[in-house]
Design a protein around this motif. Structure first.
Motif, PDB file in Angstrom:
ATOM      1  N   MET A   1     -35.385 -32.185 -42.277  1.00  0.00           N
ATOM      2  CA  MET A   1     -34.102 -32.895 -41.384  1.00  0.00           C
ATOM      3  C   MET A   1     -33.517 -32.142 -40.335  1.00  0.00           C
ATOM      4  O   MET A   1     -33.741 -30.788 -40.547  1.00  0.00           O
TER       5      MET A   1
ATOM      6  N   SER B   1     -30.905 -30.446 -38.749  1.00  0.00           N
ATOM      7  CA  SER B   1     -29.715 -30.308 -38.886  1.00  0.00           C
ATOM      8  C   SER B   1     -28.863 -29.921 -37.570  1.00  0.00           C
ATOM      9  O   SER B   1     -27.701 -30.161 -37.361  1.00  0.00           O
TER      10      SER B   1
ATOM     11  N   ASN C   1     -27.389 -32.542 -36.186  1.00  0.00           N
ATOM     12  CA  ASN C   1     -26.018 -33.357 -36.936  1.00  0.00           C
ATOM     13  C   ASN C   1     -25.044 -32.507 -37.259  1.00  0.00           C
ATOM     14  O   ASN C   1     -24.187 -33.091 -37.850  1.00  0.00           O
TER      15      ASN C   1
ATOM     16  N   THR D   1     -24.908 -32.368 -46.315  1.00  0.00           N
ATOM     17  CA  THR D   1     -25.878 -32.693 -47.152  1.00  0.00           C
ATOM     18  C   THR D   1     -25.481 -34.008 -47.513  1.00  0.00           C
ATOM     19  O   THR D   1     -26.122 -35.154 -47.516  1.00  0.00           O
TER      20      THR D   1
ATOM     21  N   CYS E   1     -22.842 -35.963 -46.499  1.00  0.00           N
ATOM     22  CA  CYS E   1     -22.546 -36.739 -45.369  1.00  0.00           C
ATOM     23  C   CYS E   1     -23.702 -37.761 -44.999  1.00  0.00           C
ATOM     24  O   CYS E   1     -23.891 -38.749 -44.832  1.00  0.00           O
ATOM     25  N   VAL E   2     -24.796 -36.825 -44.620  1.00  0.00           N
ATOM     26  CA  VAL E   2     -25.950 -37.443 -44.112  1.00  0.00           C
ATOM     27  C   VAL E   2     -26.607 -38.357 -45.323  1.00  0.00           C
ATOM     28  O   VAL E   2     -27.091 -39.517 -44.904  1.00  0.00           O
TER      29      VAL E   2
ATOM     30  N   PHE F   1     -26.934 -42.232 -44.855  1.00  0.00           N
ATOM     31  CA  PHE F   1     -28.527 -42.819 -44.751  1.00  0.00           C
ATOM     32  C   PHE F   1     -28.523 -43.985 -45.746  1.00  0.00           C
ATOM     33  O   PHE F   1     -29.052 -44.915 -45.335  1.00  0.00           O
TER      34      PHE F   1
ATOM     35  N   VAL G   1     -31.771 -38.674 -38.849  1.00  0.00           N
ATOM     36  CA  VAL G   1     -32.388 -37.536 -39.405  1.00  0.00           C
ATOM     37  C   VAL G   1     -33.226 -36.734 -38.570  1.00  0.00           C
ATOM     38  O   VAL G   1     -33.033 -35.621 -38.516  1.00  0.00           O
TER      39      VAL G   1
ATOM     40  N   LYS H   1     -26.782 -40.239 -34.551  1.00  0.00           N
ATOM     41  CA  LYS H   1     -26.043 -39.009 -35.502  1.00  0.00           C
ATOM     42  C   LYS H   1     -25.148 -39.930 -36.579  1.00  0.00           C
ATOM     43  O   LYS H   1     -24.782 -41.005 -36.492  1.00  0.00           O
ATOM     44  N   PHE H   2     -24.835 -39.042 -37.764  1.00  0.00           N
ATOM     45  CA  PHE H   2     -24.087 -39.469 -38.685  1.00  0.00           C
ATOM     46  C   PHE H   2     -22.906 -38.703 -38.606  1.00  0.00           C
ATOM     47  O   PHE H   2     -22.924 -37.388 -38.073  1.00  0.00           O
TER      48      PHE H   2
ATOM     49  N   CYS I   1     -18.682 -41.582 -44.455  1.00  0.00           N
ATOM     50  CA  CYS I   1     -19.873 -41.312 -43.586  1.00  0.00           C
ATOM     51  C   CYS I   1     -20.745 -42.189 -42.965  1.00  0.00           C
ATOM     52  O   CYS I   1     -21.019 -43.338 -43.840  1.00  0.00           O
TER      53      CYS I   1
END
Length: 265
Positions: free
Chosen positions: A1, A3, A6, A92, A94-95, A99, A157, A162-163, A172
């Protein structure tokens, strides 16, 4: 991922808008109704006898299941975050929730399109439909639509898109106003596919309804004995019931999705 791609959204997102109790309460209410409705619909549909290998039943079952799963990842985090007045679980959660919820949203859209194509072929290309549209091929198409949606949601990801946390609803989702050019690529893709989907659904809907109207006009010219022999009333009722359900799904999809596209634009 990825990071680093994000992290920036999470530290500032809750400062963009104050927490609005009305927005969060409305979102929780909508998610609750959606979960209950799709769960109840799923129980009813799964208990219908004699449809184990029916193609239309398969795609409706799948749509109900996916629509039940769509709000499921978001709901518990939305409620817990509202109770704590801050997003819980960090980047974590949130993504992960963004997703999954967006993956199921994309998959649901693909299934609606497959449903339209299925009905279109059944009415307009009946010979092709009977010979080539099999139960196993439909299952493969549904699996392919899942893979297609998954590929889209893997882009944020790996850093394309972006999230972010939306503080007004404590959930999210995709960042609809990204600054980086590479993040905007996913938004353009979503908008392009969304517009194409709406146009395709309206086209299929128009053609299917026109074909059904024409079939009924032709069958009405048969004598009473001919209509009984051909089971015209039963066939018309079956076509009408499925067309009504199909039309309701398309209208509901457009009502829910078009404002989302307009908000992006």
């Amino acid at each position: 991922m990825n990071s680093s791609a994000n992290k920036s959204f999470f530290s500032t997102s809750r400062l963009e808008h104050p927490i609005d109790d009305k927005d969060i309460s409305l979102l929780i209410a909508i998610l609750s109704v959606t979960l209950v409705f799709n769960f109840s619909s799923g129980i009813v549909i799964w208990r219908l006898p004699g449809f184990e290998h029916n193609k239309h039943h398969l795609i409706v079952r799948t749509l109900v299941l996916v629509n039940f799963l769509l709000p499921a990842p978001t709901f518990p985090f939305c409620v817990a975050s509202y109770a704590h007045r801050v997003w819980i679980g960090g980047i974590t959660s949130c993504v992960a929730t963004a997703f999954l919820s967006n993956l199921f949203l994309g998959w649901s859209t693909c299934i609606v399109v497959l449903m339209c194509i299925l009905r279109y072929l059944a009415l307009m290309k009946p010979l092709f439909y009977r010979n080539y549209v099999t139960y196993q091929r439909l299952k493969a198409a549904i699996a392919g639509s899942f893979i297609w949606s998954t590929i889209h949601m893997l882009l944020p990801v790996i850093g394309v898109g972006k999230f972010r946390v939306y503080a007004r609803g404590m959930y999210c989702g995709l960042d609809l106003t990204p600054k980086r050019q590479q993040d905007q690529t996913l938004i353009y893709l979503v908008v392009g596919e969304g517009v194409a989907t709406v146009v395709a659904l309206l086209y299929f809907c128009t053609v299917i309804l026109a074909a059904l109207k024409n079939k009924r006009r032709i069958s009405s010219q048969f004598s009473t004995q001919q209509q009984r022999a051909l089971a015209v009333s039963k066939i018309n009722k079956q076509h009408g019931d499925f067309a009504g359900m199909f039309l309701a799904i398309v209208i509901l999809y457009c009502v829910c999705y078009v404002p989302y596209l307009v908000s992006i634009l």
